[in-house]
Design a protein around this motif. Structure first.
Motif, short mmCIF file in Angstrom:
data_model
loop_
_atom_site.label_atom_id
_atom_site.label_comp_id
_atom_site.label_asym_id
_atom_site.label_seq_id
_atom_site.Cartn_x
_atom_site.Cartn_y
_atom_site.Cartn_z
N ARG A 124 39.66 35.77 33.50
CA ARG A 124 38.72 36.27 34.51
C ARG A 124 37.36 35.65 34.23
N MET A 151 44.15 54.48 28.19
CA MET A 151 43.69 53.33 28.98
C MET A 151 43.42 52.14 28.06
N ARG A 207 36.35 62.24 37.23
CA ARG A 207 35.72 61.08 36.58
C ARG A 207 36.79 60.16 36.00
N LEU A 208 37.76 60.77 35.33
CA LEU A 208 38.81 59.95 34.72
C LEU A 208 39.62 59.20 35.77
N LYS A 243 40.73 53.99 38.23
CA LYS A 243 40.77 53.12 39.41
C LYS A 243 39.97 51.84 39.13
N ALA A 244 38.79 52.01 38.49
CA ALA A 244 37.97 50.84 38.17
C ALA A 244 38.72 49.92 37.20
N LEU A 245 39.38 50.53 36.22
CA LEU A 245 40.12 49.71 35.26
C LEU A 245 41.19 48.90 35.98
N ARG A 303 42.72 37.86 43.88
CA ARG A 303 42.36 39.19 43.39
C ARG A 303 41.01 39.07 42.69
N ALA A 345 45.47 48.66 28.48
CA ALA A 345 44.69 47.47 28.83
C ALA A 345 44.80 46.44 27.72
N GLU A 371 41.28 47.96 39.09
CA GLU A 371 40.69 46.93 39.95
C GLU A 371 40.18 45.75 39.13
N HIS A 372 39.51 46.06 38.02
CA HIS A 372 39.01 44.94 37.19
C HIS A 372 40.19 44.20 36.56
N TYR A 373 41.21 44.93 36.19
CA TYR A 373 42.35 44.26 35.55
C TYR A 373 43.07 43.33 36.52
N ARG A 374 43.22 43.82 37.74
CA ARG A 374 43.94 43.03 38.77
C ARG A 374 43.24 41.72 39.08
N ALA A 375 41.90 41.72 38.98
CA ALA A 375 41.13 40.55 39.40
C ALA A 375 41.23 39.46 38.35
N VAL A 414 38.45 58.11 38.61
CA VAL A 414 37.63 56.99 39.08
C VAL A 414 37.57 55.90 38.02
N MET A 415 37.49 56.31 36.76
CA MET A 415 37.48 55.32 35.68
C MET A 415 38.80 54.52 35.70
#
Ligand code: SF4
Lengths: 422, 237
Positions: B77, A350, A406-407, A412-414, B146, A354, A416-420, A409-410
């Motif tokens: 961001r 990850m 856990r991994l 998924k969070a990565l 987004r 990233a 979502e934060h990356y997309r934003a 979910v981690m």
């Protein structure tokens, strides 16, 4: 004109607005088969995988088909099985056939566990499905058709495997034959079948091994048809590796360039990024490529070895940079739950993707798919997975159930934060 | 993973536990000074995520100008750390989404209006924060941008036992991740149990919960939660 003897409904339960290319091939072949002329009539139903199975049943029951063929993937298999169960109640005499990578390698189990299903087509489906229809039209048992597993006299019987189609041009084009309408964003062109790689989690390299190509003339005609179809602004090639060889990339670039100049784009092209340098990236841009999809799937040495994947960090980074320099978005994919990967390996992966800031990150969970090397060697690798589709990994020798979740979910969070971003 | 630079808007914090007796006084830097800090942070190599932190950002007299400056400088961001209350007011949420905010971090002290309002000393702030979160999500959706949300729980002995409940509330509100920000002295088996319960609440609700401030060795079975998807990177504060 005499009504066809067999009314055939081909059904795909797709993700979103997608259309099944596989059913396009199957229909185009069967429609062009002289022995089926006047014997079988076809209708294709593309629905979303979330469609209520009762609604699928309702739609099909209104068509009163004699044969229903479903294209089955790991992610729609449960929906297909549900629909088959309901269909059997409503249409007791309909002949239900399944095909696709989810069911072919485990045909006998599928028939055993799904009494509503009559037959499974294994491997490439075009010829086998057409022959199955011919057998049905003549009142013969489809269980003798090569590449088919079917019920006969209360038993499940498998005819021998069918050889791969040697000349892909023998398959009529779904687009040129009119079996499939090219739609914006969801039209796919295939220029070859098979894959030179042998990634353990994928059936492509294992099932279809040797590369068989469509002729250049055939691909050129398909590209012309799709790229000039009304409303089509983007489409894609579903080849496992778009830059399979330098010569091929040059040819496809030359083929696509005039369309790209008119604003036609290619999205989510799969590339071997380690073979993308500045020149290749420039070619991809000229070909109209907007986005590419690539690995590394894992950066852990043990997982790469178990899955027979190569990964050269420097070449990977330089491939991503070359594409970014040409304004092409890169989707970097990682799979959580590969054999050999410990939690730290997944987290390092990850960090790696990233840090590349490629444009898009895709984290997914391993699905141990029928017909893949990991399916065959699950015990050896200590993989425990859901035997029911979509066969998600439950735990591995290196990562227990809680840490896998856990991994996920981690990851998924990565994403979502990356997309934003702006 | 994704580096995050903190740039402070002044002294103080957006939400503080009153029972801990933390000072609630705040003061703000002039917009020009914050913009200088932003320029320095950018020159140092902009992190993927910028977080404007410190006292409640929406009380800064020129927050809009600061956000616009950050966006124009090229931070991909731009985020705000807030109590969330101001986002519920009027067109604030839409205004800042339009200005380029792509990330909001909401601080919570309690998992219900009773506990959060009491610990923060701000009556009605729990409901207002949730309303603000809903509003900013809706604004992002309306603009088709987004956008990501994150929760932050400043852990103290009063908020520790609230943390699983807070995570549940924040998960329902649509957070992608939650940070449990612990003081370094928060090392005990009992504390770890509460923190792990909060992490598990996040996992079953699909939200990543990261524990900061204490070493992984104190986290027992939740050791993975020492990893955060957003990681501090050379901030100016
Ligand atoms: S994952 Fe891609 S490269 Fe690997 S075998 Fe499958 S199609 Fe080929």
């Amino acid at each position: 004109m005499r009504a066809p003897i067999l009314k055939v409904a081909l059904v795909a339960l797709n993700i979103g607005e997608h259309r099944s290319l596989a059913l396009g091939y199957v229909r185009a072949y069967a429609q062009s088969e002289p022995s089926l002329a006047g014997v079988a009539g076809f209708v294709t139903l593309d629905l979303e995988a979330e469609t209520d199975p009762w609604w699928v049943t309702y739609r099909l029951s209104r068509m009163e088909p004699d044969v229903i063929g479903f294209s089955v993937m790991c992610w729609n298999a449960r929906a297909v099985y549900d629909a088959c169960r309901f269909l059997r109640l409503v249409l007791p005499d309909v002949y239900i056939v399944l095909g696709g990578p989810e069911v072919g390698p485990i045909a006998e189990e599928v028939l055993d566990e799904n009494p509503a299903v009559d037959a499974v087509v294994r491997g490439e489906g075009e010829e086998a499905f057409a022959e199955l229809l011919l057998a049905l039209s003549k009142g013969r048992s489809p269980g003798r058709v090569e590449g088919v597993t079917a019920r006969r006299d209360g038993k499940i019987v498998s005819a021998p495997d069918r050889a791969l189609i040697p000349d892909l041009d023998a398959l009529p084009s779904p687009y040129l034959s009119g079996a499939l309408e090219p739609l914006d964003g969801v039209a796919y062109i295939e220029t070859y079948r098979g894959c030179p790689q042998r990634c353990g989690y994928c059936y492509e390299g294992k099932g279809f091994g040797r590369i068989r190509s469509f002729s250049q003339e055939r691909v050129e005609a398909e590209v012309a048809a799709v790229a000039s179809a009304p409303g089509v602004r983007t489409f894609t090639f579903i080849d496992p590796i778009f830059n399979l060889t330098r010569e091929r990339l040059e040819w496809l670039t030359a083929l696509m360039e005039p369309h790209a100049r008119r604003g036609i784009g290619l999205h989510t092209i799969e590339v071997d990024i380690e073979r993308v340098g500045a020149e290749e990236a420039a070619m991809l841009r000229r070909a109209g490529v907007i986005s590419v999809e690539t690995g590394p799937q894992s950066t852990g040495t043990a997982a790469l070895e178990a899955c027979r994947r190569r990964f050269d960090r420097e070449r990977f980074v330089s491939g991503v940079e070359a594409l970014k320099a040409e304004g092409i978005a890169v989707e970097c994919d990682l799979i959580v739950g590969l054999p050999g990967d410990r939690p730290d390996d997944v987290i390092s992966g990850m960090d790696f993707i990233a840090g590349l800031d490629p444009g898009r990150l895709q984290m997914s969970t391993l699905h141990v798919l029928p017909g893949t090397d990991l399916w065959d060697r699950a015990e050896e690798f200590g993989l425990v997975y859901n035997p029911a589709p979509p066969h998600e990994i439950t735990l591995t020798r290196e990562i227990g159930f809680p840490d896998l979740r856990r991994l996920e979910v981690m990851g998924k969070a990565l994403m979502e934060h990356y997309r934003a971003r702006a | 993973m994704l580096g995050m630079q903190h740039v402070s808007l002044g002294n103080g914090v957006a939400v503080a536990c009153r029972r801990c007796g933390r000072p609630t006084e705040t003061s703000y830097l002039a917009a020009a000074a914050v913009k200088d800090d932003l320029d320095r942070a950018h020159a140092a190599g902009p992190a993927p995520t910028l977080l404007l932190c410190g006292p409640e950002p929406f009380d800064h007299p020129d927050l809009h100008g600061i956000v616009t400056h950050a966006v124009r400088s090229g931070f991909p961001r731009v985020g705000l750390r807030t109590s969330g209350v101001a986002l519920a007011q009027g067109g604030t949420a839409s205004e800042y989404i339009s200005a380029g905010v792509r990330f909001v971090e909401v601080e919570m002290l309690g998992g219900s209006n009773g506990s959060h309002d009491e610990l923060s000393g701000l009556a009605g702030s729990f409901d207002a924060a949730l309303a603000g979160i809903a509003k900013v999500r809706a604004a992002a959706e309306a603009e088709g941008v987004r956008f990501a949300l994150r929760g932050r729980v400043p852990i103290c002995r009063h908020t520790l036992q609230e943390s699983p409940g807070i995570v549940a509330v924040l998960a329902k509100a649509g957070m992608s991740s939650v940070e449990l920000a612990c003081p370094p002295n928060m090392v005990s088996a009992a504390a770890s149990e509460w923190l792990c319960a909060a992490c598990d609440t996040g996992t079953v609700n699909g939200v990543w919960v990261a524990i900061s401030g204490i070493g992984p060795e104190s986290l027992g079975p939740c050791v993975l939660h020492a990893n955060d998807v957003l990681q501090p990177q050379g901030g100016v504060s």
